[in-house]
Write a protein that holds these residues in place. Sequence first.
Motif, short mmCIF file in Angstrom:
data_model
loop_
_atom_site.label_atom_id
_atom_site.label_comp_id
_atom_site.label_asym_id
_atom_site.label_seq_id
_atom_site.Cartn_x
_atom_site.Cartn_y
_atom_site.Cartn_z
N PRO A 4 -33.98 -74.25 -47.23
CA PRO A 4 -34.84 -75.44 -47.05
C PRO A 4 -35.00 -75.85 -45.59
O PRO A 4 -35.96 -76.51 -45.23
N LEU A 5 -34.05 -75.43 -44.76
CA LEU A 5 -34.16 -75.78 -43.33
C LEU A 5 -35.42 -75.18 -42.72
O LEU A 5 -35.96 -75.70 -41.74
N VAL A 7 -38.44 -75.10 -43.96
CA VAL A 7 -39.58 -76.03 -44.09
C VAL A 7 -39.38 -77.24 -43.18
O VAL A 7 -40.33 -77.73 -42.57
N LEU A 8 -38.14 -77.69 -43.06
CA LEU A 8 -37.90 -78.82 -42.16
C LEU A 8 -38.27 -78.44 -40.72
O LEU A 8 -38.87 -79.23 -39.98
N ASP A 9 -37.92 -77.21 -40.34
CA ASP A 9 -38.29 -76.74 -38.99
C ASP A 9 -39.81 -76.66 -38.85
O ASP A 9 -40.37 -77.00 -37.80
N VAL A 11 -42.11 -78.43 -40.38
CA VAL A 11 -42.68 -79.78 -40.26
C VAL A 11 -42.46 -80.31 -38.86
O VAL A 11 -43.37 -80.85 -38.21
N GLU A 12 -41.24 -80.14 -38.36
CA GLU A 12 -40.93 -80.69 -37.03
C GLU A 12 -41.71 -79.99 -35.93
O GLU A 12 -42.28 -80.64 -35.05
N GLY A 15 -45.47 -80.65 -36.19
CA GLY A 15 -45.75 -82.07 -35.93
C GLY A 15 -45.86 -82.38 -34.45
O GLY A 15 -46.54 -83.31 -34.04
N LEU A 38 -43.24 -68.75 -48.76
CA LEU A 38 -43.03 -70.19 -48.66
C LEU A 38 -43.80 -70.77 -47.46
O LEU A 38 -44.44 -71.82 -47.57
N TRP A 42 -46.65 -73.53 -47.73
CA TRP A 42 -46.54 -74.79 -47.00
C TRP A 42 -47.78 -75.00 -46.13
O TRP A 42 -48.33 -76.12 -46.07
N LEU B 163 -36.30 -85.81 -40.86
CA LEU B 163 -36.00 -84.39 -41.05
C LEU B 163 -34.53 -84.11 -40.74
O LEU B 163 -33.88 -83.32 -41.42
N LEU B 192 -42.51 -77.54 -53.55
CA LEU B 192 -42.56 -76.33 -52.74
C LEU B 192 -41.23 -75.59 -52.73
O LEU B 192 -41.18 -74.38 -52.68
N MET B 193 -40.15 -76.35 -52.79
CA MET B 193 -38.82 -75.74 -52.79
C MET B 193 -38.01 -76.26 -53.98
O MET B 193 -37.04 -77.00 -53.82
#
Lengths: 334, 275
Positions: A4-5, A7-9, A11-12, A15, A38, A42, B163, B192-193
């Motif tokens: 999951p990291l 997707v967090l990366d 987004v950041e 952004g 993925l 996304w 985040l 999504l996940m």
Amino acid sequence: MVNPLLVLDLVERTGALPVGGTTTVPLGEVAREHETELVALWCERNGNELVGVRDGVATVRRGRSPDPFAELAPDQVPGTRLWIYTNFDCNLACDYCCVRSSPQAARRAVGADKVAQLADEAADAGVSELILTGGEPFLLPDLDDLVAACTARLPTTLLTNAMLFRGRRLQMLQRMHRDRLVLQVSLDSATPELHDRHRGARSWERAVAGIRIAQAEGFRVRVAATLEPERFTELEPFRAFLDTLGIARGDQVIRALAHRGVAESGLELTLESLIPEITVTADGVYWHPVSADHDDHLVTRELFPLRDAIDEVRRRFVEIRARADAAAQWFPCA
Amino acid sequence: MSTPLIIGSVAYTPNVVTIWEGMRDYFAGGPAEMDFVLYSNYGRQVDALLAGHIDIAWNTNLAWVRTVAQTGGECRALAQRDTDTVFQTIFVARAGSALGGLEGLKGRRLALGSQDSAQAAILPVHYLRQAGLTSGGDGGGDVELLRINSDVGKHGDTGRSELDALRAVVEDRADAAALGVNTWEAIGRDELMPGAFEVFWESPTYSHCNFTALPTLDDERVAPWVAQLLAMDFDNPAHRPILEMEGLRQWVLPKLDGYASLFEAVEEQGISPRW
């Protein structure tokens, strides 16, 4: 399960980008395929674009790349025009011919049946104009039938050197559809010297005579000149001469000499630098008429279904433009 | 040409320039032209509004509350995004945690975003309090708070601290995280996940950003600007890119009762009118 990291990366990092900017995220080795999927999902969901994955690193653009077709004039959109090389043999042997035509060149005719099928499929695929060229099309004994098949479906332009309008060939011309056909005649200069230097003795005089015959027969005539790029600064005398021939300014086409075929100099043209104009020859479908005798611009050997070839050219055009945009993002020198 | 209204905005992403240049172009030639000034943080922007350097501030909900506090309630909200009227805070945990609601946080650690983020810090503490839970750092209270102050000054606009709060959950440094619904949407919710995160509580909707003006700004200048703002059309290809970048479909008149929870939270937590 994917990390999951990731997707967090995503987004950041996106952004922090301006629209159109790109960033990269590394993918894990174990679940690389799933993670690529993925990232693509996304991007789709958030209005961004996966530019590509290379060596385990995904490149993502904020926002979508601009529609390359939207930047083109309507008549430049690939699939709007269809060029057909009816044949490659020619009564002239111009020293800059981009497809190496000459009296010794093999005919390699597409043939009336295939031209008719191309006209049908082109109309169905949304093509709005057919352009027939060669070689010299008037060497074909059945050119009038071939042109009739085209004009029956779409407005058509026929390229010619206008030197053969007599006897049986003049009769073929007279049978062509005046309202649906434009004749585009090659003429390079206001006086014989330059034109004849490239195209052969007395070719200028006979081309001008041919233009007058075609006009007298009631055809709209367009004149296209092929000039070395350095001559683009001295066009006015030539245009003034074309005015005296009654060629409308909008029908005076000036194009640069391309370093293709037998030309020893001229513009270097590549897939990347040309806006494609789909071109069919007996040998296949090509990117552009200026390179219809060059395998590096061959799109497919399959002429039919024509729509597939058009789709393929459009797909490659989008891909090339996206690649160029991405390269521009990646390669700032300062 | 009329004297343009000067709008203040905080530059939390490079796209802010694109957005406000687009807005300036949209208003150009109309009855209420505008220009803009960018600030690095909301404190500086609210100061500029109060000092009369700008006519209108594009404020977060916390910046609005602070402007209200510093003007004795005299300032006014002119408009906001449709998405600002239905903002929410989302509490998430790792999938399968089965916390079941805010009470499930008792004895656990909750990661919060930047201290000046209404959605990811101030309101979450308020919701815990409403649920009868005390909270604090280092194990103090029913819920231990892990504060992650990654983007202070931007009032959580960058989403960076949210985040980071989610990263804390993934890495088992926290049991749950509180974040704005916009960040939850940005990561694809739980669609999504699947198997990564699950929502165990969603806040009621509340109001987020608004255009804030002082009462000294003449209504004859404000009214045509607001009217033209509300006329932006998502279906108009010239307007749409700006609206999409700013995250809305339609500008709307402000929903002021949507700020009640934040006013309460600010008072409860003793948050100063100026940061």
